[in-house]
Motif scaffolding. Structure first.
Motif, PDB file in Angstrom:
ATOM      1  N   GLY A   6       0.814  -1.221   0.000  1.00  0.00           N
ATOM      2  CA  GLY A   6       0.000   0.000   0.000  1.00  0.00           C
ATOM      3  C   GLY A   6       0.840   1.260   0.000  1.00  0.00           C
ATOM      4  N   THR A   7       2.162   1.079   0.066  1.00  0.00           N
ATOM      5  CA  THR A   7       3.092   2.208  -0.021  1.00  0.00           C
ATOM      6  C   THR A   7       4.200   1.852  -1.008  1.00  0.00           C
ATOM      7  N   TYR A   8       4.996   2.849  -1.387  1.00  0.00           N
ATOM      8  CA  TYR A   8       6.078   2.612  -2.339  1.00  0.00           C
ATOM      9  C   TYR A   8       7.223   3.590  -2.092  1.00  0.00           C
ATOM     10  N   LEU A   9       8.371   3.269  -2.664  1.00  0.00           N
ATOM     11  CA  LEU A   9       9.525   4.157  -2.649  1.00  0.00           C
ATOM     12  C   LEU A   9      10.076   4.165  -4.060  1.00  0.00           C
ATOM     13  N   SER A  21      14.492   5.760   6.347  1.00  0.00           N
ATOM     14  CA  SER A  21      13.429   5.414   7.293  1.00  0.00           C
ATOM     15  C   SER A  21      12.159   4.991   6.558  1.00  0.00           C
ATOM     16  N   LYS A  22      11.311   4.305   7.312  1.00  0.00           N
ATOM     17  CA  LYS A  22      10.026   3.893   6.767  1.00  0.00           C
ATOM     18  C   LYS A  22       9.194   5.110   6.372  1.00  0.00           C
ATOM     19  N   GLY A  27       2.460   6.672   0.490  1.00  0.00           N
ATOM     20  CA  GLY A  27       1.219   5.920   0.410  1.00  0.00           C
ATOM     21  C   GLY A  27       0.582   5.994  -0.972  1.00  0.00           C
ATOM     22  N   CYS A  28       0.029   4.883  -1.414  1.00  0.00           N
ATOM     23  CA  CYS A  28      -0.701   4.863  -2.688  1.00  0.00           C
ATOM     24  C   CYS A  28      -2.002   5.637  -2.535  1.00  0.00           C
ATOM     25  N   SER A  37       7.514  -3.767  -0.764  1.00  0.00           N
ATOM     26  CA  SER A  37       8.771  -3.478  -1.480  1.00  0.00           C
ATOM     27  C   SER A  37       8.555  -2.906  -2.875  1.00  0.00           C
ATOM     28  N   ALA A  38       7.428  -2.253  -3.104  1.00  0.00           N
ATOM     29  CA  ALA A  38       7.116  -1.746  -4.442  1.00  0.00           C
ATOM     30  C   ALA A  38       7.865  -0.462  -4.747  1.00  0.00           C
ATOM     31  N   GLY A  39       8.155  -0.295  -6.032  1.00  0.00           N
ATOM     32  CA  GLY A  39       8.785   0.931  -6.518  1.00  0.00           C
ATOM     33  C   GLY A  39       7.767   1.895  -7.085  1.00  0.00           C
TER      34      GLY A  39
END
Length: 160
Positions: A6-9, A21-22, A27-28, A37-39
């Motif tokens: 539900g989040t990405y970097l 850091s987290k 957030g999507c 672990s999504a990009g």
């Protein structure tokens, strides 16, 4: 440590400050989802929608549909984006489109399946138009000397 689902970097490791850091995980938005672990976040596919921070998209309920093929997140960002099937049609869970009822069947709308015509009636249309299947009144009474158990659909197959 991976970003949560539900989040990405998005950064590809170009700057350590984006990965310390987290809190750097983004957030999507609603209408999109991501796995751990999504990009990037992905737009929900047809027949699905999501709230923000979604690890996966939710399917439209049976009797509803969502046609968009992942082109615009705003078309997938709320359960109300799932549109109601019209009378004479039905859809299963997570549908892109509604289907016209088959011969011998009708629906009143928002249907997960179509109803059989009642015994002593038939409906023959080859699923050409939804309007031919939008009411039990579209089921015709069998001709003299013929009968139907309600599931026989073509007038020439009614038993004598």
């Amino acid at each position: 440590m991976p970003c949560d689902a539900g989040t990405y970097l998005e950064d590809n490791g170009t700057a350590a400050t984006y990965h310390n850091s987290k809190g750097n995980c983004i957030g999507c938005q609603a209408g999109m989802y991501s796995e751990s672990s999504a990009g990037k976040c992905n737009i929900c596919s047809s027949g699905t929608w999501s709230n923000k921070l979604a690890p996966k998209c939710k399917k439209c309920v049976a009797g509803k549909y969502l046609e968009d093929e992942s082109t615009n997140a705003e078309l997938h960002d709320d359960i109300t984006d799932c549109l109601t099937c019209l009378p004479g049609t039905y859809s299963i869970l997570g549908s892109k489109l509604c289907n016209i009822c088959k011969s011998g069947r009708y629906s009143l709308g928002s249907a997960a399946s179509c109803n059989n015509c009642t015994a002593g009636t038939f409906l023959f249309d080859n699923s050409l138009t939804r309007e031919a299947h939008d009411s039990i009144d579209k089921c015709n009474v069998c001709r003299g000397g013929k009968y139907s158990g309600g599931t026989i659909w073509a007038p020439d197959t009614n038993k004598t």
